[in-house]
Design an enzyme around this catalytic site. Structure first.
Site, PDB file in Angstrom:
ATOM      1  CG  ASP A  94     -48.266 -38.155  12.887  1.00  0.00           C
ATOM      2  OD1 ASP A  94     -47.534 -38.252  11.878  1.00  0.00           O
ATOM      3  OD2 ASP A  94     -48.913 -39.119  13.360  1.00  0.00           O
ATOM      4  CB  ILE A  96     -47.657 -43.037  16.326  1.00  0.00           C
ATOM      5  CG1 ILE A  96     -48.297 -43.433  17.655  1.00  0.00           C
ATOM      6  CG2 ILE A  96     -46.302 -43.745  16.166  1.00  0.00           C
ATOM      7  CD1 ILE A  96     -48.558 -44.934  17.790  1.00  0.00           C
ATOM      8  CG  ASP A  97     -44.077 -38.555  11.983  1.00  0.00           C
ATOM      9  OD1 ASP A  97     -44.814 -38.876  11.026  1.00  0.00           O
ATOM     10  OD2 ASP A  97     -42.962 -38.063  11.828  1.00  0.00           O
ATOM     11  CG  ASP A 233     -46.368 -36.546   8.422  1.00  0.00           C
ATOM     12  OD1 ASP A 233     -46.862 -36.677   7.295  1.00  0.00           O
ATOM     13  OD2 ASP A 233     -46.512 -37.375   9.326  1.00  0.00           O
TER      14      ASP A 233
HETATM   15  C1  LIP Z   1     -44.667 -40.873   7.892  1.00  0.00           C
HETATM   16  C2  LIP Z   1     -43.838 -39.639   7.642  1.00  0.00           C
HETATM   17  C3  LIP Z   1     -42.642 -39.944   6.751  1.00  0.00           C
HETATM   18  C4  LIP Z   1     -43.115 -40.494   5.441  1.00  0.00           C
HETATM   19  C5  LIP Z   1     -43.924 -41.759   5.675  1.00  0.00           C
HETATM   20  C6  LIP Z   1     -45.118 -41.506   6.616  1.00  0.00           C
HETATM   21  P1  LIP Z   1     -46.655 -41.535   9.525  1.00  0.00           P
HETATM   22  O1  LIP Z   1     -45.773 -40.485   8.660  1.00  0.00           O
HETATM   23  O2  LIP Z   1     -43.404 -39.108   8.864  1.00  0.00           O
HETATM   24  O3  LIP Z   1     -41.904 -38.780   6.505  1.00  0.00           O
HETATM   25  O4  LIP Z   1     -42.019 -40.754   4.621  1.00  0.00           O
HETATM   26  O5  LIP Z   1     -44.415 -42.209   4.423  1.00  0.00           O
HETATM   27  O6  LIP Z   1     -46.034 -40.660   5.980  1.00  0.00           O
HETATM   28  O7  LIP Z   1     -47.622 -42.117   8.524  1.00  0.00           O
HETATM   29  O8  LIP Z   1     -45.743 -42.573  10.041  1.00  0.00           O
HETATM   30  O9  LIP Z   1     -47.340 -40.738  10.566  1.00  0.00           O
END
Ligand code: LIP
Length: 296
Positions: A94, A96-97, A233
């Protein structure tokens, strides 16, 4: 031939270097600057920016040069119904998480770089450049924060005395669509928080699955429950958590063993016995208000 501990440690070191030198600076530089430059994905609260895509291509280019025989699965290049996680070594990335955090400038965006072998997380690096927190681990080599071993304080694990990460997520349709994940989540949150239910100490929301997993790995949270996030994620954080004595089970009851792409998870900290972890999981599951369903 399975990757050895030494090979995994070398991969971990290279991922840490990539995160620290190439990826982290870009996240830090562009966070809070994309207010007018994001796109919707699944809906108006599932967001992506050009920086997400640029970082994923940088990571893919670097890793395909270093490990040309390894597969690569990334959030921004994933193809629904086509992308498969097989038995061969596969980076699950991922870039950018916490993209929403990234857009809003809330300092909980990070990069999450995991590696699976036979579908099992065997290496993970999660770097939050805003807080300068580099969580990293590989199978059999332990879990670390900025190079220091992650030590979880030994203590009882009780649901009522726990602080649990719970996320709003990007699925927000209530009832009408026949998909009742959102309603099940909200009812479960109520069950956990109510003084007639789990009466837990509190809930927190990093807005990043990877950061939630790392907070549980470090023992700063007792657990994290989410349905709807993806393999990218959680993959890196899963390895970090496992190396710190934690466990990951399914977010739906009775699912003790789940694949990395289950999309519905319950992560529980270490610093306690396995029976204590299992007891916590069973009690937590008793408050889940239905079966969450997701496609890969
Ligand atoms: C996020 C996740 C988070 C979830 C968000 C989103 P992203 O990932 O890390 O747990 O609640 O809806 O999916 O989209 O920022 O990489």
């Amino acid at each position: 031939m399975a990757l050895t501990k030494e090979q995994l440690k070398d991969i971990e070191t290279k991922l840490v270097e990539l995160a620290a030198k190439q990826v982290g600076p870009l996240i830090k530089e562009h966070a809070g600057t994309q207010f007018e430059a994001f796109d919707d994905k699944a809906n108006q609260v599932d967001l992506v920016t050009a920086v997400d895509k640029k970082i994923e291509s940088i990571i893919k280019q670097s890793l395909s040069t270093l490990y040309p025989d390894f597969k690569f699965v990334g959030e921004e290049s994933y193809e629904e119904d086509h992308t498969v996680i097989g038995k061969e070594p596969t980076f699950i990335i991922d870039p950018i998480d916490g993209t929403t955090n990234f857009i809003h400038g809330y300092p909980y965006s990070c990069t999450s770089m995991g590696l699976v072998e036979n579908g099992v997380p065997v290496c993970g690096v999660v770097f939050n450049p805003h807080l300068d927190e580099m969580y990293h681990a590989s199978a059999g080599n332990g879990a670390f924060l900025n190079g220091k071993p992650l030590k979880v304080t030994e203590r009882e694990l009780k649901l009522q005395q726990s602080v649990i990460a719970l996320e709003a997520g990007s699925e927000r349709s209530s009832g009408s669509s026949g998909d009742d994940n959102f309603d099940i989540k909200q009812a479960t949150y109520r069950n956990l928080l109510s003084d007639q239910g789990g009466y837990i100490h509190g809930s927190r929301s990093c807005g990043s699955a990877a950061m939630n997993m790392c907070m549980v790995a470090a023992g700063k949270l007792d657990a994290y429950w989410e349905g709807g996030c993806w393999a990218w994620d959680v993959c890196a954080g899963w390895c970090i958590l496992a190396e710190a004595g934690g466990i990951v089970v399914g977010g739906n009851p009775q699912e003790w063993e789940v694949p990395v792409d289950e999309r519905c998870y319950l992560a529980v900290r270490g610093g306690c016995s396995q029976p204590a972890q299992k007891g916590f999981v069973k009690e937590f599951w008793s408050h889940v208000a239905g079966k969450l369903k997701y496609r890969w």
